[in-house]
Design a protein around this motif. Structure first.
Motif, PDB file in Angstrom:
ATOM      1  N   PRO A 296       0.776  -1.246   0.000  1.00 14.93           N
ATOM      2  CA  PRO A 296       0.000   0.000   0.000  1.00 14.93           C
ATOM      3  C   PRO A 296       0.801   1.286   0.000  1.00 14.93           C
ATOM      4  O   PRO A 296       0.223   2.369   0.028  1.00 14.93           O
TER       5      PRO A 296
ATOM      6  N   GLU B  44       0.495   3.993  -3.150  1.00 16.20           N
ATOM      7  CA  GLU B  44      -0.843   4.589  -3.197  1.00 16.20           C
ATOM      8  C   GLU B  44      -1.053   5.529  -2.012  1.00 16.20           C
ATOM      9  O   GLU B  44      -1.566   6.637  -2.174  1.00 16.20           O
ATOM     10  N   SER B  45      -0.637   5.094  -0.823  1.00 19.60           N
ATOM     11  CA  SER B  45      -0.873   5.916   0.372  1.00 19.60           C
ATOM     12  C   SER B  45      -0.083   7.214   0.322  1.00 19.60           C
ATOM     13  O   SER B  45      -0.521   8.235   0.852  1.00 19.60           O
TER      14      SER B  45
ATOM     15  N   SER C  67      -0.412  -0.407  -6.191  1.00 17.93           N
ATOM     16  CA  SER C  67      -1.493  -1.392  -6.109  1.00 17.93           C
ATOM     17  C   SER C  67      -2.637  -0.774  -5.308  1.00 17.93           C
ATOM     18  O   SER C  67      -2.423  -0.289  -4.194  1.00 17.93           O
ATOM     19  N   VAL C  68      -3.830  -0.781  -5.877  1.00 12.39           N
ATOM     20  CA  VAL C  68      -4.983  -0.209  -5.180  1.00 12.39           C
ATOM     21  C   VAL C  68      -5.223  -0.977  -3.886  1.00 12.39           C
ATOM     22  O   VAL C  68      -5.338  -2.203  -3.874  1.00 12.39           O
ATOM     23  N   ARG C  69      -5.247  -0.254  -2.775  1.00 12.46           N
ATOM     24  CA  ARG C  69      -5.419  -0.814  -1.424  1.00 12.46           C
ATOM     25  C   ARG C  69      -4.354  -1.857  -1.094  1.00 12.46           C
ATOM     26  O   ARG C  69      -4.503  -2.646  -0.174  1.00 12.46           O
TER      27      ARG C  69
ATOM     28  N   LYS D 275      -3.616  -4.482  -2.602  1.00 10.13           N
ATOM     29  CA  LYS D 275      -4.118  -5.841  -2.787  1.00 10.13           C
ATOM     30  C   LYS D 275      -3.374  -6.560  -3.904  1.00 10.13           C
ATOM     31  O   LYS D 275      -3.145  -6.012  -4.984  1.00 10.13           O
TER      32      LYS D 275
ATOM     33  N   GLU E 124      -9.214  -9.150  -6.360  1.00 11.89           N
ATOM     34  CA  GLU E 124      -9.434  -7.693  -6.278  1.00 11.89           C
ATOM     35  C   GLU E 124      -8.216  -6.892  -6.728  1.00 11.89           C
ATOM     36  O   GLU E 124      -8.278  -5.654  -6.807  1.00 11.89           O
ATOM     37  N   GLU E 125      -7.118  -7.547  -7.007  1.00 14.53           N
ATOM     38  CA  GLU E 125      -5.887  -6.874  -7.416  1.00 14.53           C
ATOM     39  C   GLU E 125      -6.152  -5.912  -8.575  1.00 14.53           C
ATOM     40  O   GLU E 125      -6.765  -6.287  -9.573  1.00 14.53           O
TER      41      GLU E 125
END
Length: 411
Positions: A197, A200-201, A375-377, A379, A384-385
């Protein structure tokens, strides 16, 4: 060869390509199951070969099933290799591994779009059985290429149905020739989703990976004494699970202050006899820790060895199962990637990879480095990747710019 203009990949085409390859093993929830040398893997290999040959590339296969698609250069010099893997875990995602292969494919397509014939040949590579989801261990083929794994031992590895890797390789039609193995390269570049994460964060576009972190894994056994859960006073028990709980609290208290980048996991625990009316007499649990600084890993081991030999009337024993040193990537290749990011104006950070990749074995014998996209969240290894296609394209643009820089610098 001189670059006349800034090159960018076609985002829409890259998206279409990612989705087309995801059709080979696509799951109901839009993930992918494509185990190594399975029917789906064999099919996607055929499609990859077709796409490469459409571009005028020649495709060779080595004795481990690794595929090498070569886009010829004007000079006979060691190629720039761009690679990763096309196999997945069960119910994995559409980006893990395959993005690194498709990055090379899209890069070559872009050179063709701009009418550019490279001086240094470009090889787009697919490693066999990176995930280890069907045949353990992971990174099997790259491990053999690097001399880390014995080939005969790997060929004898079996899947859950008892099929050996060697038999599956022969049946796939992708048992090639040892002479095609990758042995020399100007550089090896691998694009991968972060699988975490951080990017993205922090709202960053690119991660420049300077290393794959070292790690260590211990198994800790706690031996107590079973007795009746209803008749044994608390003060007279030798409860292995209660003692284990105390040990875990001790470990967390001592490990947490070591370093903010240290990650540690107690991922497996077995309790015996695992009956609700019986006091547990034995617990076995694992402790895995990862950090790029080997001194931090050494301190982790000191803490483990410093655990009491007796806890709550139970005996405690710690055994190291395995360890891995930090793998540092080639400083020159890393600097070229950094220059590429600066040229493109993308936001970035330097980071370590906590997960293993083929590049870490390749780095044993070739100048290698990696690039991450968000990677979104965080994942990955799940349906859900997801990584937005624009961000995938930015990662490919970094490789493309780096390839152009390497074409000039290595003259």
């Amino acid at each position: 060869m001189k670059q006349q203009q800034q090159l960018f990949v076609n985002v829409a085409r890259l998206e279409q390509t990612i989705e087309a390859f995801a059709d080979y093993g696509r799951t109901e929830n839009n993930g992918v199951t494509r185990l190594a040398l399975s029917e789906q893997d064999i099919a996607v290999r055929g499609y990859f070969k077709h796409c490469c040959e459409e571009l005028g590339m020649t495709v060779a296969v080595d004795d481990l099933g690794c595929m090498y698609a070569t886009y010829g250069g004007t000079e006979d010099v060691p190629p720039i290799v761009i690679g990763s893997h096309m196999d997945t875990v069960k119910k994995g995602g559409r980006f893990d591994g395959i993005l690194g292969v498709l990055a090379g494919l899209e890069l070559v397509r872009t050179l063709r779009d701009y009418g550019i014939q490279p001086r240094i040949p470009i090889v787009v590579m697919n490693f066999t059985n990176e995930e280890g989801a069907r045949f353990e261990p992971s990174m099997m083929a790259s491990g053999v290429l690097a001399g880390r794994f014995d080939q005969a031992t790997m060929l004898a590895k079996t899947d859950s149905d008892g099929v050996t890797f060697g038999d599956a390789l022969q049946a796939s039609g992708y048992a090639g020739d040892e002479q095609h193995r990758m042995r020399a390269a100007t550089a090896y570049l691998e694009l991968h989703i972060e699988q975490g994460p951080v990017l993205e964060s922090e709202q960053l576009a690119i991660g420049l990976v300077d290393c794959v972190v070292g790690m260590v894994c211990y198994e800790i056994e706690v031996h107590g004494d079973s007795n009746h859960a209803g008749t044994t006073p608390m003060s007279m028990r030798q409860d292995a699970l209660f003692a284990t709980n105390d040990l875990i609290c001790m470990l967390r208290e001592q490990l947490a202050p070591l370093d903010e980048e240290l990650v540690y996991t107690m991922g497996r625990m077995n309790v015996y006899p695992n009956i609700h009316t019986v006091i547990p007499n034995r617990v076995v649990f694992t402790l895995e820790a990862r950090h790029k600084d080997e001194e931090v890993v050494r301190k982790v081991e000191e803490i483990i060895h410093g655990l009491p030999k007796q806890q709550g009337g139970c005996e405690v024993k710690a055994t190291r199962l395995w360890n891995r040193d930090t793998v540092w990537f080639d400083t020159h290749v890393c600097s070229v990637l950094k220059q590429a990011v600066h040229t493109l104006g993308y936001s970035y950070r330097t980071m370590a990879s906590g997960a293993g990749h083929d590049a870490q074995f390749v780095a044993d014998f070739l100048p290698a480095a990696m690039v991450f996209v968000p990677s979104v969240r965080g994942k990955s290894h799940c349906e859900e990747e997801f990584t937005p296609y624009e961000q995938c394209a930015q990662g490919v643009n970094v490789l493309l710019e780096a390839v152009m820089l390497l074409q000039e610098q290595s003259k």
